[in-house]
Design a protein around this motif. Structure first.
Motif, PDB file in Angstrom:
ATOM      1  N   GLU A  71       0.815  -1.217   0.000  1.00  0.00           N
ATOM      2  CA  GLU A  71       0.000   0.000   0.000  1.00  0.00           C
ATOM      3  C   GLU A  71       0.846   1.263   0.000  1.00  0.00           C
ATOM      4  O   GLU A  71       0.318   2.375  -0.135  1.00  0.00           O
ATOM      5  CB  GLU A  71      -0.934  -0.002   1.216  1.00  0.00           C
ATOM      6  N   GLY A  72       2.159   1.125   0.167  1.00  0.00           N
ATOM      7  CA  GLY A  72       3.028   2.294   0.271  1.00  0.00           C
ATOM      8  C   GLY A  72       3.556   2.765  -1.068  1.00  0.00           C
ATOM      9  O   GLY A  72       3.388   2.129  -2.107  1.00  0.00           O
ATOM     10  N   CYS A  73       4.225   3.915  -1.024  1.00  0.00           N
ATOM     11  CA  CYS A  73       4.825   4.495  -2.218  1.00  0.00           C
ATOM     12  C   CYS A  73       5.947   5.437  -1.773  1.00  0.00           C
ATOM     13  O   CYS A  73       6.108   5.712  -0.581  1.00  0.00           O
ATOM     14  CB  CYS A  73       3.786   5.251  -3.052  1.00  0.00           C
ATOM     15  N   VAL A  74       6.701   5.925  -2.736  1.00  0.00           N
ATOM     16  CA  VAL A  74       7.849   6.764  -2.417  1.00  0.00           C
ATOM     17  C   VAL A  74       7.440   8.003  -1.634  1.00  0.00           C
ATOM     18  O   VAL A  74       8.122   8.414  -0.687  1.00  0.00           O
ATOM     19  CB  VAL A  74       8.598   7.140  -3.710  1.00  0.00           C
ATOM     20  N   GLY A  75       6.317   8.605  -1.998  1.00  0.00           N
ATOM     21  CA  GLY A  75       5.862   9.785  -1.279  1.00  0.00           C
ATOM     22  C   GLY A  75       5.574   9.506   0.179  1.00  0.00           C
ATOM     23  O   GLY A  75       5.885  10.328   1.058  1.00  0.00           O
ATOM     24  N   ASP A  76       4.983   8.342   0.471  1.00  0.00           N
ATOM     25  CA  ASP A  76       4.730   7.955   1.863  1.00  0.00           C
ATOM     26  C   ASP A  76       6.040   7.788   2.626  1.00  0.00           C
ATOM     27  O   ASP A  76       6.186   8.253   3.759  1.00  0.00           O
ATOM     28  CB  ASP A  76       3.958   6.635   1.919  1.00  0.00           C
ATOM     29  N   TRP A  77       6.990   7.101   1.995  1.00  0.00           N
ATOM     30  CA  TRP A  77       8.243   6.799   2.688  1.00  0.00           C
ATOM     31  C   TRP A  77       9.109   8.047   2.840  1.00  0.00           C
ATOM     32  O   TRP A  77       9.834   8.180   3.828  1.00  0.00           O
ATOM     33  CB  TRP A  77       8.963   5.672   1.952  1.00  0.00           C
ATOM     34  N   LEU A  78       8.987   8.976   1.907  1.00  0.00           N
ATOM     35  CA  LEU A  78       9.655  10.271   2.067  1.00  0.00           C
ATOM     36  C   LEU A  78       9.061  11.012   3.261  1.00  0.00           C
ATOM     37  O   LEU A  78       9.798  11.577   4.087  1.00  0.00           O
ATOM     38  CB  LEU A  78       9.497  11.103   0.797  1.00  0.00           C
ATOM     39  N   ASP A 127      14.745   7.547  -8.992  1.00  0.00           N
ATOM     40  CA  ASP A 127      13.770   7.405 -10.072  1.00  0.00           C
ATOM     41  C   ASP A 127      13.613   5.956 -10.536  1.00  0.00           C
ATOM     42  O   ASP A 127      13.212   5.698 -11.667  1.00  0.00           O
ATOM     43  CB  ASP A 127      14.151   8.292 -11.269  1.00  0.00           C
ATOM     44  N   PHE A 128      13.904   4.975  -9.658  1.00  0.00           N
ATOM     45  CA  PHE A 128      13.907   3.582 -10.106  1.00  0.00           C
ATOM     46  C   PHE A 128      12.532   3.082 -10.515  1.00  0.00           C
ATOM     47  O   PHE A 128      12.421   2.141 -11.313  1.00  0.00           O
ATOM     48  CB  PHE A 128      14.499   2.662  -9.029  1.00  0.00           C
ATOM     49  N   THR A 129      11.464   3.664  -9.992  1.00  0.00           N
ATOM     50  CA  THR A 129      10.135   3.210 -10.391  1.00  0.00           C
ATOM     51  C   THR A 129       9.903   3.455 -11.877  1.00  0.00           C
ATOM     52  O   THR A 129       9.249   2.655 -12.560  1.00  0.00           O
ATOM     53  CB  THR A 129       9.045   3.918  -9.579  1.00  0.00           C
ATOM     54  N   GLU A 169       2.845   5.601 -10.350  1.00  0.00           N
ATOM     55  CA  GLU A 169       2.313   6.944 -10.602  1.00  0.00           C
ATOM     56  C   GLU A 169       2.811   7.943  -9.568  1.00  0.00           C
ATOM     57  O   GLU A 169       3.114   9.097  -9.898  1.00  0.00           O
ATOM     58  CB  GLU A 169       0.786   6.894 -10.649  1.00  0.00           C
ATOM     59  N   ASP A 170       2.913   7.528  -8.310  1.00  0.00           N
ATOM     60  CA  ASP A 170       3.460   8.414  -7.285  1.00  0.00           C
ATOM     61  C   ASP A 170       4.932   8.704  -7.566  1.00  0.00           C
ATOM     62  O   ASP A 170       5.397   9.836  -7.377  1.00  0.00           O
ATOM     63  CB  ASP A 170       3.315   7.771  -5.906  1.00  0.00           C
ATOM     64  N   GLY A 171       5.664   7.708  -8.016  1.00  0.00           N
ATOM     65  CA  GLY A 171       7.075   7.912  -8.320  1.00  0.00           C
ATOM     66  C   GLY A 171       7.288   9.014  -9.335  1.00  0.00           C
ATOM     67  O   GLY A 171       8.282   9.766  -9.250  1.00  0.00           O
ATOM     68  N   ARG A 172       6.373   9.158 -10.279  1.00  0.00           N
ATOM     69  CA  ARG A 172       6.507  10.192 -11.310  1.00  0.00           C
ATOM     70  C   ARG A 172       6.422  11.593 -10.725  1.00  0.00           C
ATOM     71  O   ARG A 172       6.914  12.544 -11.327  1.00  0.00           O
ATOM     72  CB  ARG A 172       5.444   9.990 -12.390  1.00  0.00           C
ATOM     73  N   LEU A 177      15.906  13.341 -11.396  1.00  0.00           N
ATOM     74  CA  LEU A 177      16.868  13.483 -12.481  1.00  0.00           C
ATOM     75  C   LEU A 177      16.297  14.221 -13.688  1.00  0.00           C
ATOM     76  O   LEU A 177      16.961  14.325 -14.722  1.00  0.00           O
ATOM     77  CB  LEU A 177      17.386  12.103 -12.909  1.00  0.00           C
ATOM     78  N   ASP A 178      15.065  14.728 -13.550  1.00  0.00           N
ATOM     79  CA  ASP A 178      14.452  15.464 -14.655  1.00  0.00           C
ATOM     80  C   ASP A 178      14.371  16.962 -14.370  1.00  0.00           C
ATOM     81  O   ASP A 178      13.714  17.695 -15.093  1.00  0.00           O
ATOM     82  CB  ASP A 178      13.054  14.915 -14.939  1.00  0.00           C
TER      83      ASP A 178
END
Length: 248
Positions: A71-78, A127-129, A169-172, A177-178
């Motif tokens: 249920e998690g994503c990069v934004g949550d873990w950040l 950006d690995f996702t 989608e959260d990773g985007r 690096l963009d």
């Protein structure tokens, strides 16, 4: 002894903390990793011998922290990492980010640079996702992800990884690096040449893209993604000590 912090959105974050002198050191674990891993425990021992403040913790859905990993994503873990640094540390910190933790560390450099004294990454996977999973999916896997909301990927570390549409989608929304990536403090990037999970070219891309006056990349021939041999662990410690010497 593991303790718990009530983090953002009601998530509880398990952590272990050593009191000591600053700047403190904070370990940021990788994707599906936890604070009981080899690198985290080695740094815990190192901090105790140095009398250095040290924090290691588990993102929600990882290790001892409650929640479902899927249920998690990069934004949550950040957000978990920000809550841990703000609630459990004082003053500036040196971040040590392993794999996904390297991405989290770069995001923290962007969102709270005033709290950072330096950064050490180990096989950083920014950006690995997008660059890893999405770019590597077949058309059928992309269709399945969009339709069913999840796909399973084999892992060398145990059970298959469940990759969710939310994670992609959260990773985007958290790519580094963009767009400009200033690192206004000492930064050391460590990367093994035999890493089967993070291409060596990603480390070169990070070094070329980030902006800073004190950045160095060390490539270790034959080291894999775990980067946990005695020699590799010693290199991590040396990098942290180098950053601390330049930050104080």
């Amino acid at each position: 002894m593991t303790q718990f912090l009530d983090g953002p959105q009601g998530r509880r974050i398990a952590y272990n903390r050593i009191e000591g002198r600053g700047p403190g050191v904070v370990f940021l674990g990788g994707f599906r990793s936890d604070m009981q891993g080899t690198k985290a425990l080695w740094l815990d021992d190192w901090a105790r011998t140095q009398g250095r403040a040290f924090l290691r913790f588990d993102y929600s859905g990882h290790g001892e922290s409650p929640g479902a990993f899927e249920e998690g994503c990069v934004g949550d873990w950040l957000a978990d990492a920000m809550a841990a640094i703000r609630g459990l540390t004082e003053g500036r910190q040196v971040l040590v980010g392993s794999s996904m933790g390297g991405w989290i560390g770069l995001l923290l450099a962007r969102t709270m640079p005033e709290r950072l004294a330096g950064l050490v990454t180990v096989a950083a996977a920014p950006d690995f996702t997008e660059r890893g999973y999405w770019a590597g999916f077949s058309d059928a896997e992309r269709a399945a992800l969009l339709e069913r909301g999840r796909v399973e990927q084999p892992s060398d570390y145990g059970d298959p990884y469940v990759i969710t549409r939310r994670l992609i989608e959260d990773g985007r929304g958290h790519l580094v690096l963009d767009q400009p990536l200033p690192l206004p403090f000492p930064a050391r990037f460590l990367q093994g040449t035999a890493d089967a999970d993070v291409p060596m070219s990603w480390a070169l891309d990070l070094l070329g893209h980030a902006a800073g006056e004190d950045m160095r990349l060390a490539l270790v021939k034959g080291a894999d993604h775990r980067f946990s041999t005695p020699d590799c662990l010693a290199l991590i410690g040396a990098a942290v000590e180098d950053v601390l010497a330049r930050a104080t």
